[in-house]
Design a protein around this motif. Structure first.
Motif, PDB file in Angstrom:
ATOM      1  N   ARG B  56       0.815  -1.224   0.000  1.00  0.00           N
ATOM      2  CA  ARG B  56       0.000   0.000   0.000  1.00  0.00           C
ATOM      3  C   ARG B  56       0.844   1.268   0.000  1.00  0.00           C
ATOM      4  NH1 ARG B  56      -3.458  -3.988  -0.493  1.00  0.00           N
ATOM      5  NH2 ARG B  56      -5.147  -4.152   1.041  1.00  0.00           N
ATOM      6  N   GLY B  57       2.155   1.104  -0.167  1.00  0.00           N
ATOM      7  CA  GLY B  57       3.034   2.272  -0.097  1.00  0.00           C
ATOM      8  C   GLY B  57       3.131   3.038  -1.402  1.00  0.00           C
ATOM      9  N   GLY B  58       2.726   2.408  -2.470  1.00  0.00           N
ATOM     10  CA  GLY B  58       2.793   3.114  -3.745  1.00  0.00           C
ATOM     11  C   GLY B  58       2.994   2.190  -4.926  1.00  0.00           C
ATOM     12  N   VAL B  65       5.281 -12.073  -1.944  1.00  0.00           N
ATOM     13  CA  VAL B  65       6.312 -12.312  -2.953  1.00  0.00           C
ATOM     14  C   VAL B  65       7.589 -11.572  -2.572  1.00  0.00           C
ATOM     15  CG1 VAL B  65       6.910 -12.042  -5.388  1.00  0.00           C
ATOM     16  CG2 VAL B  65       4.558 -12.636  -4.722  1.00  0.00           C
ATOM     17  N   LYS B  66       7.422 -10.340  -2.127  1.00  0.00           N
ATOM     18  CA  LYS B  66       8.590  -9.529  -1.764  1.00  0.00           C
ATOM     19  C   LYS B  66       9.390 -10.190  -0.647  1.00  0.00           C
ATOM     20  CE  LYS B  66       8.256  -5.029  -0.213  1.00  0.00           C
ATOM     21  NZ  LYS B  66       7.939  -3.635  -0.574  1.00  0.00           N
ATOM     22  N   TRP B  67       8.705 -10.733   0.346  1.00  0.00           N
ATOM     23  CA  TRP B  67       9.432 -11.382   1.450  1.00  0.00           C
ATOM     24  C   TRP B  67      10.307 -12.514   0.923  1.00  0.00           C
ATOM     25  CZ3 TRP B  67       4.868 -12.273   5.423  1.00  0.00           C
ATOM     26  CH2 TRP B  67       4.313 -11.025   5.757  1.00  0.00           C
ATOM     27  N   VAL B 209      11.031  -3.811   3.328  1.00  0.00           N
ATOM     28  CA  VAL B 209      10.382  -2.546   3.646  1.00  0.00           C
ATOM     29  C   VAL B 209       8.908  -2.695   3.301  1.00  0.00           C
ATOM     30  CG1 VAL B 209      10.289  -0.070   3.216  1.00  0.00           C
ATOM     31  CG2 VAL B 209      12.476  -1.261   3.112  1.00  0.00           C
ATOM     32  N   ASN B 210       8.066  -2.485   4.275  1.00  0.00           N
ATOM     33  CA  ASN B 210       6.624  -2.530   4.020  1.00  0.00           C
ATOM     34  C   ASN B 210       5.943  -1.305   4.606  1.00  0.00           C
ATOM     35  OD1 ASN B 210       6.274  -6.085   3.974  1.00  0.00           O
ATOM     36  ND2 ASN B 210       5.553  -4.686   2.398  1.00  0.00           N
ATOM     37  N   ASN B 211       4.877  -0.952   3.952  1.00  0.00           N
ATOM     38  CA  ASN B 211       4.095   0.196   4.363  1.00  0.00           C
ATOM     39  C   ASN B 211       3.234  -0.145   5.585  1.00  0.00           C
ATOM     40  OD1 ASN B 211       1.019   1.256   3.746  1.00  0.00           O
ATOM     41  ND2 ASN B 211       2.568   2.848   3.582  1.00  0.00           N
ATOM     42  N   VAL B 212       2.882   0.875   6.339  1.00  0.00           N
ATOM     43  CA  VAL B 212       2.075   0.699   7.544  1.00  0.00           C
ATOM     44  C   VAL B 212       0.750  -0.006   7.245  1.00  0.00           C
ATOM     45  CG1 VAL B 212       0.678   2.002   9.220  1.00  0.00           C
ATOM     46  CG2 VAL B 212       3.072   2.621   8.834  1.00  0.00           C
ATOM     47  N   GLU B 213       0.084   0.461   6.194  1.00  0.00           N
ATOM     48  CA  GLU B 213      -1.217  -0.141   5.892  1.00  0.00           C
ATOM     49  C   GLU B 213      -1.061  -1.594   5.455  1.00  0.00           C
ATOM     50  OE1 GLU B 213      -3.526   1.818   2.820  1.00  0.00           O
ATOM     51  OE2 GLU B 213      -5.029   0.225   2.833  1.00  0.00           O
ATOM     52  N   THR B 214      -0.039  -1.853   4.672  1.00  0.00           N
ATOM     53  CA  THR B 214       0.196  -3.232   4.236  1.00  0.00           C
ATOM     54  C   THR B 214       0.254  -4.149   5.444  1.00  0.00           C
ATOM     55  OG1 THR B 214       1.623  -2.251   2.530  1.00  0.00           O
ATOM     56  CG2 THR B 214       1.673  -4.647   2.750  1.00  0.00           C
ATOM     57  N   LEU B 215       1.088  -3.775   6.401  1.00  0.00           N
ATOM     58  CA  LEU B 215       1.289  -4.627   7.574  1.00  0.00           C
ATOM     59  C   LEU B 215       0.053  -4.684   8.454  1.00  0.00           C
ATOM     60  CD1 LEU B 215       4.914  -3.411   8.307  1.00  0.00           C
ATOM     61  CD2 LEU B 215       4.276  -5.736   7.631  1.00  0.00           C
TER      62      LEU B 215
HETATM   63  C1  FMN Z   1       9.521   9.414  -3.770  1.00  0.00           C
HETATM   64  C2  FMN Z   1       8.872   8.266  -3.084  1.00  0.00           C
HETATM   65  C3  FMN Z   1       8.209   8.455  -1.897  1.00  0.00           C
HETATM   66  C4  FMN Z   1       7.615   7.400  -1.244  1.00  0.00           C
HETATM   67  N1  FMN Z   1       6.968   7.630  -0.078  1.00  0.00           N
HETATM   68  C5  FMN Z   1       6.415   6.587   0.579  1.00  0.00           C
HETATM   69  C6  FMN Z   1       5.765   6.785   1.818  1.00  0.00           C
HETATM   70  O1  FMN Z   1       5.697   7.909   2.321  1.00  0.00           O
HETATM   71  N2  FMN Z   1       5.243   5.719   2.450  1.00  0.00           N
HETATM   72  C7  FMN Z   1       5.323   4.461   1.925  1.00  0.00           C
HETATM   73  O2  FMN Z   1       4.874   3.511   2.555  1.00  0.00           O
HETATM   74  N3  FMN Z   1       5.924   4.237   0.752  1.00  0.00           N
HETATM   75  C8  FMN Z   1       6.472   5.271   0.064  1.00  0.00           C
HETATM   76  N4  FMN Z   1       7.111   5.037  -1.113  1.00  0.00           N
HETATM   77  C9  FMN Z   1       7.170   3.656  -1.609  1.00  0.00           C
HETATM   78  C10 FMN Z   1       8.305   2.919  -0.968  1.00  0.00           C
HETATM   79  O3  FMN Z   1       9.475   3.134  -1.702  1.00  0.00           O
HETATM   80  C11 FMN Z   1       8.097   1.410  -0.912  1.00  0.00           C
HETATM   81  O4  FMN Z   1       7.765   0.983  -2.179  1.00  0.00           O
HETATM   82  C12 FMN Z   1       7.005   0.995   0.033  1.00  0.00           C
HETATM   83  O5  FMN Z   1       7.242   1.500   1.307  1.00  0.00           O
HETATM   84  C13 FMN Z   1       6.969  -0.502   0.087  1.00  0.00           C
HETATM   85  O6  FMN Z   1       5.950  -0.943   0.943  1.00  0.00           O
HETATM   86  P1  FMN Z   1       4.739  -1.792   0.414  1.00  0.00           P
HETATM   87  O7  FMN Z   1       5.333  -2.864  -0.465  1.00  0.00           O
HETATM   88  O8  FMN Z   1       4.142  -2.326   1.647  1.00  0.00           O
HETATM   89  O9  FMN Z   1       3.898  -0.855  -0.336  1.00  0.00           O
HETATM   90  C14 FMN Z   1       7.677   6.104  -1.790  1.00  0.00           C
HETATM   91  C15 FMN Z   1       8.352   5.920  -2.986  1.00  0.00           C
HETATM   92  C16 FMN Z   1       8.927   6.979  -3.629  1.00  0.00           C
HETATM   93  C17 FMN Z   1       9.640   6.734  -4.913  1.00  0.00           C
END
Ligand code: FMN
Ligand code: SF4
Ligand code: FES
Lengths: 810, 457, 211
Positions: B56-58, B65-67, B209-215
């Motif tokens: 959910r990070g973007g 899969v990532k793990w 690296v995982n996003n807060v919502e993902t976890l």
């Molecule tokens: C410029 C930029 C800013 C980002 N900002 C965030 C952010 O604030 N929070 C976030 O979770 N991911 C952000 N990401 C994505 C992270 O690089 C990463 O893909 C993500 O944290 C992975 O977690 P997920 O797989 O759970 O989504 C950003 C990526 C880029 C390129």
């Protein structure tokens, strides 16, 4: 990455339609360069880790999924990869990056030191847009700020390539300059009031791709197109860094490191980079002096020859001694060895001033190159003086080996060094034999099955060389190899060419070389002569009436100042030198020598590597090459050395010396990295080189609890002649202090910062005392050769250790 | 027909004191963890993979899969929780951390257990003081109760979760910059390759690296099973997702919606969500996935909230941030404002980003200020092209015969921040070029950004 | 005296101990020093450099990258007004102008009494609550000019402002600039799993035993 590497050892890559073979793991930018395709770059530097910041090296790379713009400094080659460095898209991207860089770059090229040799300027001409479309005001900063005594920074010109900052952290290990701020407000700077005082700061000036960093030494001195340059070698210490010497109108203006894969990788220490300023010094000896007054060469030479002949007549060859020679070229060293040993017939010849190691020891141990010592995952044992202070660029190589290439460092010594923080084990003990025990301990710590190299030098002039010899043998028995840690410029060339008691050119003993050299020279001395200390003692007691100083200043630079003074007062001194040192002041005949950058020839580094020296400027006045002085002096002594050009001398060396067999002028000219002189073991009728060391057992001297054992440490900036005669460096030395372990203070009843007097048998010296955890308990550490605080008044080369009493000055 | 509302991660948002351990435990908290600890780590990992839990990070990469990208046999491995939420328009992770911190902690524990991660660093954006307080307190409670630390719940599973916090830099949300920041450095993205920190990350070791919502989803998934999870959302994007809808809608807010089946139109107009554009104005454009995403328009309203179709249509869902702009919005000004963000937030590493974003801002500012030149429009596009060699992803515009350019953009930079600044420029110029031209021609005549009085809803 | 106080140094050491490498603690420690002094002083950076074993140049390199760290004194209350797109659409610029007018300073400056600093900032992650501001990073949602005046008035008079405050009660209290979380993490020694040393940590036991 999965390694499904094909069986072949190279990777085929297509660059601009041509297939080339690249090394596995090689970056595209390097593979292209080796094959004649230059990709422009700012941040990439092949001796530092890529950061991929500037984006100038973008080219189209197709790794099977179609061409994509990729930074060639980050992408390793892969089989079948296609690279296009000339495509329309590549061109536009490079054009774009240049335009971006120029947005905030001042167009002050006409007054910029870098103008004419500026990668930004060059790339703009080659790849850039015609003119800038940016019309707004540029970023402004306060004009150049000094970030150290040697370096200025103009932040407006900086293109934030991270080269200097990466160098400071990654290569020098001195992260004192750093990016600050963020985004377009990013700048390079130091912490307030904490200058970039690194021994290696000058390299940042050299690698800055624009004129943001300039050296206070060279600023506004010249324009590059006015410069002529020759490739040469730095002889400030014995590492033998490759350099170019740049001069204009017969003035030596600048030296730059050249990337020699074997030695310096392009780096220089600041001492080496800036002490060439001494060449230009007003204090240079330009005319001969007789009894302190200017004289003609013929008169001076006649006077010198008369003194020598007189001593020969009155005392015989042993009445003449030659001290010094580590400053000479190999050719001059040979000429002087031939003059002394073949013509005059004395074996009282010593290029070391009591702070080195016997040549026999070095020659008898198996040797290693720097590259072998620094091999990835190898083991390095440090048993000598602090490389950071004495062999700057070797320190960089050793540090790199540990930090980047996972080598293991084990340090033995009399206290902490600049490498202690990188050492897996640091074993410290006092002078007087403790190092032998520590060597046994270290052997037990050596990792299994990895090559071991010992960097062997003199830990302190107050440590008996026999202790080091015995410790070295402990490692030799283990199968270690050795890299010399002797520090004086061309001391290895001097030793190799016979400027040491008991030796003849080619690493042979008098006896082994006797027949060869009797044939070649007419005669060789009958028996082993005196070392520097013994010569000084003999001169002081009148049994050695003539002393020849070959660029040596025993008063400041030998292990017994008082003795040196007495010796020079009593003997007739003939000084061959470039500067009027304290010792030269005692000479009745002074013969001005051509200095660094003023003669051609070769030098030998601590690996035994022969490297070129080239003339860049003419010597001052009537000064002439040391070898030429030897030739003329020989003539006055009615002998003919048999050569009158450097090439002839080298040819003679190559034809006679067992260590230099096969190293012809042509072989030297074609070797990029220089050629290692190695013992030949007596093939082809040449004498056998020394190939073993006799067992020694050094005397153990237990600590005296009522006294402190003296350790003398060398520092980068000291009273050395060239350092003091340069413009930039003289003030950089540290004040001398007595360093004690913190736990010794109470026992001794002194407070940090108090003035104390060190009282030794030979003399006394008063200095402030400071605490230092890196000092071994029971020892006192003092710096060598600090102007106005000469520690050698406490020393005596004949005592195995120096113990001092400490008196608090009230 | 709008899909019904389902609450997975926001289920406790309306419960008072949901941030406390007592309430969390009372509402099913840590049951997912307890369940996981009865399973083998591999089985837990498989369960997460089966759920197709998208990041959910973007980037929307599947977590399970990532793990699996961690190289085998290399230890330790770390978990870094990305709570740096700063993308313009994004507002969900802060709520999750403030209102339900234990849910996040439980997710971290499950991830560490399943993927063999030996230490967890929970990186919260520096400005989020309350989230930091709540997470710190929750961690202290969880340690005391035996959920975190040595021998979790009496098992041989041990892991520390370390609360870490930033200090104000958007770029630190990029995962490699996050790692740099966590190492105490300037938060500048690292070179790729390696493309995932799972290969080489924190301290050079494999790092997830995982996003807060993902976890935050993990507790629910383990408690209820992946099959239950997959009943919601679409097949390729199961479950739910949080979206923050801001700007010119009647009821801006953070909504949890079913992933992949809800559409933008549902979100904007449906009464259970935003209830329409304010004052029933016309929609002018909307940013579908945070400031970095190319703009969408009327024509894209019926796209489902799902990565692939949105990407194909020329933009991205990104971090679940939707900014809606009505007909009164000045396209030049909106464009300038978004570009300014990237110019301010560039880390400064790559030349095109550092200099190019600023230059774009400079040009846009002068156009907005009435000092534009006719050549400025081409220059904007060309400068953009030097940051992100075109064609840049954009929405299709059938009426003008323009096809969509699918996501993602190409880049001359290390990370996507620089290219993000090009999104508003190409989006706005493609659709609203006459507005730019009018500003340049008429000089300094600006449509006010808000025509009416402030729209307090 | 702006090195860390002995109490804060003890906290600093505890924070450092939670990381496999000391430098990782740098940002939390910079916050700690800012909490102590209201801004980050050069002396504090030298102290932190000693604590995490880097050079002061490396500390300042990190410090200046992050905009929350102030190297000059700022007001007791730092008022951040987000003007990013979602806020701009709903009147953030007007709010900013109002604030500037009301306090008599431009964004980026501090009132002469040292009480308030105004900043024009980027997205604060409250986009659906525009326009909004934070005071020392505590949120106030949907703020108009009148609300702003009331908040300022309360703070001037030493009261906790409640009007439009997103969180009230102890969690939402506004300490002076530099203090972030009102509770610190503390890992009890008997509960700590320990740091995973990047150079030598073994495979996790639970993986080996369960696999
Ligand atoms: C410029 C930029 C800013 C980002 N900002 C965030 C952010 O604030 N929070 C976030 O979770 N991911 C952000 N990401 C994505 C992270 O690089 C990463 O893909 C993500 O944290 C992975 O977690 P997920 O797989 O759970 O989504 C950003 C990526 C880029 C390129
Ligand atoms: S694109 Fe911009 S933000 Fe991203 S690494 Fe490069 S300079 Fe930094
Ligand atoms: S040389 Fe490759 S990015 Fe700078």
């Amino acid at each position: 990455m999965s390694d499904t590497a094909p069986a072949k050892s190279t990777v085929s890559v297509e660059i601009n339609g041509h297939t080339i073979e690249a090394n596995p793991g090689e970056l595209v930018i390097d593979a292209a360069e080796r094959n004649g395709v230059h990709i422009p770059r700012f941040c990439y530097h092949n001796r530092m880790r890529p950061v991929g910041m500037c984006r100038m090296c973008l080219v189209e790379i197709d790794q099977g999924r179609g061409p994509a713009l990729s930074p060639s400094c980050m992408i390793p080659v892969t089989e079948g990869m296609k690279v296009d460095t000339e495509s329309e898209r590549t061109r536009k991207a490079q054009d774009g990056v240049l335009e971006f860089l120029l947005i905030n770059h001042p167009l002050d090229c006409p007054v910029c030191d870098k103008g004419g040799e500026c990668p930004l300027q060059d790339n703009t001409v080659a790849y850039g847009p015609g003119e800038s479309r940016f019309v707004e005001e540029k970023r402004h900063y306060e004009k150049p700020i000094p970030i150290s005594d040697l370096v200025f920074l103009d932040r407006e010109r900086c293109i934030l390539c991270d080269r200097c900052t990466r160098f400071a952290k990654e290569v020098a290990g001195d992260p004192l300059i750093h990016f600050q701020g963020r985004g377009s407000r990013t700048e390079v700077n130091t912490f307030p009031d904490e200058p970039f005082s690194s021994y290696f700061s000058g390299n940042t000036v050299q690698i800055c791709p624009v004129g943001a960093l300039t050296s206070s030494s060279y600023r506004f001195k010249a324009r590059p197109w006015d410069l002529t340059e020759v490739e040469s070698t730095c002889t400030t210490c014995s590492v033998g860094c490759s350099v170019t010497l740049q001069s204009s109108r017969n003035r030596l203006l600048r030296t730059m490191g050249v990337d020699n894969d074997a030695t310096n990788w392009g780096w220089l220490c600041d001492r080496g980079r800036f002490d060439i300023e001494a060449v230009e010094s007003d204090n240079r000896l330009a005319e001969p002096l007789v009894d302190g007054a200017p004289a003609r060469w013929s008169d001076a030479l006649r006077k010198a020859a008369a003194a020598i002949s007189g001593a020969l007549r009155d005392v015989g060859p042993s009445g003449i001694g030659v001290i010094g020679g580590a400053r000479l070229t190999n050719e001059s060293a040979y000429a002087w060895a031939k003059l002394a040993k073949g013509v005059i017939g004395t074996d009282n010849v010593d290029a070391q001033l009591g702070d080195g190691l016997p040549g026999e020891l070095l020659f008898g141990l198996p040797r290693a190159t720097i590259a072998e010592a620094c091999a990835p995952k190898g083991t390095i044992v440090l048993l000598g003086s602090d490389p950071k202070e004495t062999l700057g660029v070797l320190y960089l190589r050793l540090r790199h080996a540990v930090v980047e290439d996972k080598a293991t460092l084990i340090e033995l010594g009399h206290g902490a060094s600049g490498l202690t923080r990188y050492a897996r084990h640091a074993l410290h003990g006092e002078p007087g034999g403790a190092l032998v025990e520590l060597a046994h301990q270290a052997v037990a710590l050596l990792p299994e099955g990895q090559p071991v190299t010992v960097v062997l030098g003199r830990t302190s002039p107050t440590e008996d060389p026999a202790v080091l010899a015995e410790a070295a043998q402990v490692f030799a028995a283990y199968g270690a190899r050795f890299l010399s840690g002797l520090t004086r410029g061309n001391v290895h060339g001097a030793l190799d060419l016979g400027l040491a008691p008991g030796l003849l050119p080619g690493r042979v003993t008098l006896d082994a070389g006797r027949s060869t050299f009797t044939d070649a020279w007419g005669s060789v001395p009958a028996g082993r002569g005196k070392s520097t200390a013994a010569m000084l003692a003999a001169a002081a007691d009148g049994s050695l009436p003539v002393l020849i100083l070959l660029g040596a200043d025993p008063i400041n630079d030998s292990a017994d100042r008082a003795l040196a003074e007495r010796a020079l007062q009593r003997a007739t001194v003939i000084a061959v030198d470039t500067f009027p040192t304290d010792s030269v002041a005692h000479a009745s005949v002074v013969l001005p020598a051509a200095g660094y950058a003023e003669t051609d020839g070769t030098t030998t580094n601590l690996e035994g590597r022969i490297l070129p020296l080239r003339q860049a400027v003419t010597p001052p006045g009537t000064a002439r090459a040391d070898w030429a002085i030897a030739v003329e002096l020989a003539t006055r002594l009615e002998a003919d050395l048999g050569f009158d050009a450097v090439e002839q001398i080298w040819a003679e060396i190559a034809s006679l010396s067992a260590a230099h067999e096969g190293i012809t002028a042509a072989a030297l000219a074609s070797a990029r990295d220089g050629v290692i002189a190695a013992g030949s073991g007596g093939s082809g009728g040449r004498p056998a080189t020394i190939d073993s060391v006799p067992a020694v057992t050094a005397k153990r001297v237990p600590l005296d609890p009522t006294k402190l054992r003296l350790v003398v440490r060398r520092t980068m900036y000291d009273g050395a002649t060239l350092t003091q005669q340069s413009r930039s460096l003289p003030s950089l030395y540290n004040d001398n202090e007595v360093r004690l372990h913190p736990l010794d203070f109470e026992k001794l009843g002194v407070d940090e910062g108090a003035d104390v007097t060190l009282v030794a048998a030979e003399g006394q010296l008063t200095l402030p005392v400071v605490s230092d955890r890196g000092v071994v308990r029971g020892t006192a550490v003092v710096l060598a050769n600090v102007p106005d605080a000469p520690v050698n008044i406490l020393l005596s080369p004949t005592s195995p250790v120096i113990d001092v009493r400490l008196e608090v000055v009230r | 027909m709008t899909a019904p509302i389902v609450k997975v991660v926001t289920s406790r948002f309306d419960i008072e004191d949901a941030h406390t351990l007592a309430v969390y435990e009372r509402t099913g908290g840590y049951e997912g963890l307890r369940k996981a600890l009865t399973m083998s780590p591999t089985a837990v990992h498989d369960e997460v993979k089966a759920a197709t839990l998208l990041g959910r990070g973007g980037a929307g990469f599947p977590a399970g899969v990532k793990w699996g990208f961690c190289p085998p046999g290399v230890w330790p491995r770390y978990l870094v929780v990305n709570g740096d939420e700063s993308e313009p328009g994004t507002y969900k992770d802060r709520l999750l951390m403030e209102r339900d911190p234990h849910q996040l902690i439980e997710g971290c524990l499950i991830a560490c257990y399943a993927a063999g991660l030996s230490q967890c660093f929970l990186y919260i954006r520096g400005e989020m003081a309350l989230a930091q307080t709540r997470v710190a307190r929750a961690l202290n409670e969880a340690y005391a109760a035996g959920y975190v630390g040595r021998n979790v719940l009496g098992t041989n599973f041990s892991v520390d979760i370390v609360l870490h916090w930033g200090a104000g830099a958007y770029i630190v949300g990029e995962e490699t910059a996050l790692i740099e920041s966590l190492e105490g450095n300037r938060g500048m993205p690292r070179l790729k390759p390696p493309y995932f920190p799972a290969a080489i990350g924190l301290y050079g070791k494999p790092t997830i690296v995982n996003n807060v919502e993902t976890l935050s989803n993990l507790g629910w998934i383990l408690r209820n099973g992946s099959d239950a999870y997959k009943q919601y959302g679409s097949e390729s994007s199961p479950g739910t997702r949080m979206f923050a809808i801001s700007g010119h809608v009647k009821r801006p807010g953070v909504y949890e919606v079913q992933h992949g089946i809800t559409t933008f139109r549902d979100l904007f107009y449906d009464e259970q969500f935003c209830g329409g554009i304010r004052h029933d104005h016309q929609l002018k454009m909307f940013i579908p996935g945070g400031g970095s995403s190319p703009w969408f328009f009327e024509e894209q309203l019926d796209l489902p909230l799902e990565a692939r179709p949105v990407g194909g249509a020329g933009s991205m869902l990104g971090s679940g941030a939707i900014v809606v702009m009505d007909e009164t919005t000045d396209a030049v000004k909106a464009c300038l404002r978004v570009v300014r963000f990237y110019a301010r937030e560039s880390c400064g590493k790559c030349t095109p980003c550092r200099e190019g974003t600023n230059w774009l801002e400079t040009i846009l500012q002068r156009i907005y200020d009435g000092h534009g030149r006719p050549s400025d429009i081409d220059m904007l596009l060309d400068v953009g092209d030097n940051i992100s060699p075109g064609p840049y992803p954009s929405a299709g515009w059938e009426a003008e015969g323009l096809a969509a350019v699918p996501f993602p953009p190409r880049q001359t930079t290390i990370c996507p921040l620089g290219p993000s600044a090009v999104a508003p420029v190409t989006s706005a110029l493609r659709r609203f070029r006459p507005e730019f031209e009018a500003k340049i021609r008429r000089r300094a005549v600006n449509i006010p950004l808000r025509v009416e009085e402030s729209a307090h809803v | 005296m702006s090195r860390l106080t002995p109490e804060n140094e003890a906290i600093a050491r505890e924070i450092i101990s939670r990381y496999p490498k000391p430098k990782s603690a740098l940002i939390p420690l910079l916050h700690l020093s800012q909490e102590q002094n209201g801004h980050v002083t050069d002396e504090a950076m030298v102290h932190l450099a000693e604590l995490v074993d880097v050079t002061p140049a490396e500390v300042i390199g990190t410090c200046t990258f992050y905009e929350m760290f102030k190297r000059e004194p700022v007001g007791r209350y730092v008022v951040n007004i987000c003007t990013n797109i979602a806020f701009q659409l709903l009147g953030a610029e007007e709010l900013l102008h109002h604030a500037e007018h009301r306090l008599g300073i431009k964004a980026g400056n501090t009132t002469p009494d040292g009480l308030f600093t105004i900043e024009d900032v980027e997205c604060v992650a409250a986009c659906t609550e525009a326009p909004c501001l934070t005071v020392n990073y505590r949120y106030f949602y949907k703020v108009d000019g009148e609300d702003f005046d009331a908040i300022v008035e309360d703070l001037r008079n030493g009261r906790q402002p409640t009007r439009k405050a997103a969180e009230t009660g102890p969690d939402g209290a506004i300490p002076s600039h530099g203090t972030l979380a009102l509770e610190r993490q503390h890992i009890p020694a008997d509960r700590a799993a320990g740091n995973a040393d990047p150079d030598s940590a073994p495979a996790p036991v639970w993986l080996e035993q369960q696999a």
